[in-house]
Every structure is written in C-alpha cells, then in structure tokens.
Design a protein around this motif. Structure first.
Motif, mmCIF file in Angstrom:
data_model
loop_
_atom_site.group_PDB
_atom_site.id
_atom_site.type_symbol
_atom_site.label_atom_id
_atom_site.label_comp_id
_atom_site.label_asym_id
_atom_site.label_seq_id
_atom_site.Cartn_x
_atom_site.Cartn_y
_atom_site.Cartn_z
ATOM 1 N N GLY A 3 0.536 -1.231 -0.020
ATOM 2 C CA GLY A 3 0.199 -0.381 0.078
ATOM 3 C C GLY A 3 0.545 1.452 -0.125
ATOM 4 O O GLY A 3 0.022 2.787 0.218
ATOM 5 N N ARG A 4 1.911 1.317 -0.145
ATOM 6 C CA ARG A 4 3.362 2.310 -0.565
ATOM 7 C C ARG A 4 2.948 3.455 -1.895
ATOM 8 O O ARG A 4 3.168 4.285 -1.672
ATOM 9 C CB ARG A 4 4.589 2.299 0.242
ATOM 10 C CG ARG A 4 4.955 1.130 -0.935
ATOM 11 C CD ARG A 4 6.417 1.392 -0.546
ATOM 12 N NE ARG A 4 7.411 2.018 -1.039
ATOM 13 C CZ ARG A 4 9.143 2.080 -0.719
ATOM 14 N NH1 ARG A 4 9.338 0.558 0.017
ATOM 15 N NH2 ARG A 4 9.467 3.448 -0.806
ATOM 16 N N ARG A 5 2.354 2.432 -2.591
ATOM 17 C CA ARG A 5 2.349 3.729 -4.139
ATOM 18 C C ARG A 5 1.185 3.213 -4.664
ATOM 19 O O ARG A 5 0.030 2.814 -4.175
ATOM 20 C CB ARG A 5 3.302 2.823 -5.100
ATOM 21 C CG ARG A 5 4.260 2.595 -4.723
ATOM 22 C CD ARG A 5 5.514 1.784 -5.663
ATOM 23 N NE ARG A 5 6.785 2.212 -5.619
ATOM 24 C CZ ARG A 5 7.666 1.129 -4.593
ATOM 25 N NH1 ARG A 5 6.912 1.161 -3.735
ATOM 26 N NH2 ARG A 5 9.110 2.062 -4.728
ATOM 27 N N ARG A 6 0.296 4.516 -4.933
ATOM 28 C CA ARG A 6 -0.139 4.347 -5.712
ATOM 29 C C ARG A 6 -0.756 4.103 -7.063
ATOM 30 O O ARG A 6 -0.063 2.981 -7.740
ATOM 31 C CB ARG A 6 -0.891 5.964 -5.980
ATOM 32 C CG ARG A 6 -2.541 6.585 -7.468
ATOM 33 C CD ARG A 6 -2.140 7.682 -7.884
ATOM 34 N NE ARG A 6 -1.883 9.028 -6.391
ATOM 35 C CZ ARG A 6 -1.830 10.106 -6.624
ATOM 36 N NH1 ARG A 6 -1.483 10.433 -7.357
ATOM 37 N NH2 ARG A 6 -1.510 11.090 -5.651
ATOM 38 N N ILE A 12 4.741 7.883 -4.889
ATOM 39 C CA ILE A 12 4.521 7.619 -3.450
ATOM 40 C C ILE A 12 3.809 8.884 -3.287
ATOM 41 O O ILE A 12 4.032 9.846 -4.039
ATOM 42 C CB ILE A 12 5.985 7.271 -3.168
ATOM 43 C CG1 ILE A 12 6.356 5.645 -3.500
ATOM 44 C CG2 ILE A 12 5.526 7.738 -1.178
ATOM 45 C CD1 ILE A 12 8.457 6.016 -2.783
ATOM 46 N N ASP A 16 1.217 8.218 2.044
ATOM 47 C CA ASP A 16 1.851 7.101 2.126
ATOM 48 C C ASP A 16 2.386 7.641 3.464
ATOM 49 O O ASP A 16 3.898 6.665 3.870
ATOM 50 C CB ASP A 16 2.663 6.735 1.144
ATOM 51 C CG ASP A 16 1.501 6.690 -0.094
ATOM 52 O OD1 ASP A 16 0.807 5.054 -0.052
ATOM 53 O OD2 ASP A 16 2.098 6.255 -1.383
ATOM 54 N N LYS A 19 0.568 8.075 6.912
ATOM 55 C CA LYS A 19 0.814 6.188 7.089
ATOM 56 C C LYS A 19 1.751 5.756 7.869
ATOM 57 O O LYS A 19 1.622 5.079 8.975
ATOM 58 C CB LYS A 19 0.194 5.549 6.280
ATOM 59 C CG LYS A 19 -0.496 3.872 6.318
ATOM 60 C CD LYS A 19 -0.574 3.431 5.825
ATOM 61 C CE LYS A 19 -1.398 2.045 6.123
ATOM 62 N NZ LYS A 19 -1.447 1.619 4.881
ATOM 63 N N LEU A 53 10.512 6.313 1.693
ATOM 64 C CA LEU A 53 9.455 5.850 1.217
ATOM 65 C C LEU A 53 10.262 6.597 -0.735
ATOM 66 O O LEU A 53 9.890 6.472 -1.219
ATOM 67 C CB LEU A 53 8.240 6.446 1.040
ATOM 68 C CG LEU A 53 7.456 6.022 2.269
ATOM 69 C CD1 LEU A 53 5.895 6.224 2.441
ATOM 70 C CD2 LEU A 53 7.639 4.236 2.287
ATOM 71 N N TYR A 55 9.747 9.410 -1.094
ATOM 72 C CA TYR A 55 8.937 10.592 -1.439
ATOM 73 C C TYR A 55 9.238 12.304 -2.604
ATOM 74 O O TYR A 55 10.279 12.621 -1.962
ATOM 75 C CB TYR A 55 7.741 11.189 -0.483
ATOM 76 C CG TYR A 55 6.797 11.617 -0.852
ATOM 77 C CD1 TYR A 55 5.589 11.467 -1.496
ATOM 78 C CD2 TYR A 55 7.185 13.179 -0.122
ATOM 79 C CE1 TYR A 55 4.631 12.564 -2.434
ATOM 80 C CE2 TYR A 55 6.125 13.999 -0.507
ATOM 81 C CZ TYR A 55 4.995 14.436 -1.592
ATOM 82 O OH TYR A 55 3.836 14.756 -2.200
#
Length: 338
Positions: A3-6, A12, A16, A19, A53, A55
C-alpha cells in the motif's frame, strides 16, 4: 511495503508518508512546506518517512491549488550560446534567495518552439516569465497579455518591449566599435554576420552602417549567412569577403567565434592580422583573450543583465516600485587584432 504506492502509477503519495509517520496528511504537508510550524521531533519523524519511501513532492499540483507561486519560467534561445549561462546565474543570485525557483527551457532560436514551451509553462501557476528574445509569434504575445504576469525580455534593448526589457543597445555598441576602427585609420571596414536572431543582426548592421555613413565611408562590404555562428563559418566566409572586396582593411564579426574563425583562415592564407586585415568580434568570450593575436571585441555584462532582471521581477511580483533603468552599458575591449 504493502500500500505504499498509488495504484496504476507507482508514485509514492503524501498519504503514504503520513501513514508511515503515523500522522495526518495536512501535518506532513505543513512539515514539508513550513517546517518551523511543527516540532523538531515530529519533523524528524516525517523526514525519516520521506527518506525511507523516497517521496518526491508534487509541486506542480500544489502550485495549481495555490493563489501564489514560487516558479519563474525561463525560456532561452540556446543554452550553448555564450552569455546565457551568466544571465541565468544573475537571475538565480536574486530570485533563489527570495524563495523562487527557475524552470529552464531552450527554444533553439525558433519562435514556434518558444510558443509551445510557453503554453506548457503557463499550465503551471507561474510567478513570472523570462524570455531571452524580443520577437515572438502572435500567439505568444496573446498568451502573455492574457496571463498578466511580470515578463522580462533579456539581452538586448528593443523599442516596444512587452514589459521589463534589460540588455545592451546593440546598434550603439557596434557604432562605437566601428568608430574606434576608423580612429585607428581603417576606412574600408567590412561586416560579417551569421545565424543570429534577425532583429539582433539588424541592430548591429544599423550601428555599423550609421558609423560609416557619419564618416563618409562606404557601407557596402557586408556578408551574411544563415549558417551557425561558429569558427568554421567564419573561416568559410572570409574568402568570399576577400574576393569581393580585396581592398578591405578591417572586418567586424557579429560574434567572437566568427572572428576567430576568420582569423584562423587569415593565418592559413598568410594574411597578417592586423597589418593586412584588422579583425574585431563581439561578446568577449574566453577565446577572444587567448587567441593570437588577442581579439578586439565588445564585452557584454551578461550577469549584470540577469541580476537587474531578477531585481525588477522581484519588485513586480511583490508589487513594489521598479524604476526602469537605462540600457546596460557594453564595454570595448581593445586588443592586438586591430
């Protein structure tokens, strides 16, 4: 990590990061844009999540959602053209410390390409626009008028600028160079122009032409080409000039590269510079100082043009007074080639 990527894009998102850090998305946004508004402990936690991540903030979306922007679009004709890097550096010296970022693009001396680049840039919420040209398509004029953004045209002074116009007076610079050659005793002075913007070439031609007429000298020794303004072009054009006007005693070239190319061809042909033919350039590039003999040329204060433009744009963006300044003054560099 699940669930870390769209889904579908792999990008990212801010959610994300939030969360992983265990906070809300608004807190993450505030920490990234106004870090002083959150505690050191929380900021470190968010920065750790961003780093883990990988990001990358979507600043374009943020700019579109905001009523203000920190992005200045810069479209130059050629990143390889001498002086453009200095003008960009001058802009950065003023705008970056003030919190602005520059987006750069190259039009390759094509008005249609400049128009398409501007269309793309205007999809962002820009703070200002900088153009390294002063002739545009009708659509470009319309877009800039509708956008109502502070706009600067750099490099050369023009009669009817869009808004801010900072640069040298090309006609005056070449007039002074031609007058200098005349003062040294040269009377049969030629002009070599290559693929520059037509309006720039016309300004320099006007200065050369007027100086010769003011001194009752003939303005006929002129050759122009659409080829690149390079060493090889200067070397290729010199024989035609010498063939057409064997009495020519001095030559002004529209760039230092052209002038050095002509000088190299003179050396190959055993034409002595300056005894048989004086040569002058334009731009005061590095090679003009180290070629043999060193080249007489015109120095353009490119960085000063950039810093003046940066200050003018900053004043307009911040809705402060800006007093339009006179043309930036070029300087004549007198060296042994004349």
């Amino acid at each position: 990590m699940e669930g870390r990527r769209r889904r579908g894009t792999g990008r990212i998102t801010l959610a994300d990061v939030a969360k992983l850090a265990g906070v809300g998305t608004m807190t993450v946004s505030r920490a990234l844009r106004q870090p002083e508004m959150v505690s050191d402990k929380l900021r470190e936690k968010i920065e750790s999540a961003v780093s883990e991540l990988g990001y990358i903030p979507n600043y374009s979306a943020s700019a579109l959602a905001s009523s203000t922007s920190n992005v200045v679009a810069v479209i130059c004709s050629s990143l390889a053209e001498f002086g453009h890097a200095e003008m960009i550096a001058g802009l950065q010296e003023v705008l970056i410390p003030a919190g602005f970022q520059l987006m750069l693009a190259e039009s390759q001396n094509q008005e249609d390409r400049e128009q398409k680049l501007l269309e793309t840039f205007l999809s962002y919420n820009l703070a200002a626009v900088v153009l390294f040209d002063a002739r545009h398509t009708a659509a470009t004029y319309d877009m800039l008028e509708n956008a109502q953004l502070p706009t600067a045209e750099l490099g050369a002074r023009v009669e009817n600028p869009l808004d801010i116009n900072i640069g040298i007076d090309n006609a005056s610079a070449v007039y002074k160079l031609t007058e200098y050659l005349i003062s040294l005793g040269y009377s049969k002075i030629g002009l070599m122009c290559a693929a520059q913007k037509q309006w720039v070439s016309q300004q320099r031609l006007r200065g050369w032409h007027r100086a010769l007429l003011d001194n009752n000298l003939s303005p006929t020794r002129m050759l122009s080409t659409h080829a690149a303004s390079s060493f090889s072009t200067g070397a290729a054009l010199l024989p035609e000039l010498v063939l057409n006007w064997p009495d020519m005693d001095a030559l002004i070239c529209s760039s230092d590269a052209l002038a050095c190319g002509a000088m190299f061809e003179c050396q190959r042909r055993k034409i002595r510079v300056p005894k048989d033919l004086a040569i002058a350039g334009f731009g005061n590039s590095d090679i003009s100082k180290v070629c043999q003999p060193p080249l007489t040329t015109v120095a353009v204060p490119h960085r000063e043009i950039g810093t003046q433009a940066g200050m003018a744009l900053l004043a307009r963006i911040q809705e402060n007074e800006w007093d339009e300044q006179k043309a930036v003054i070029s300087a004549l560099c007198k060296r042994e080639s004349c």
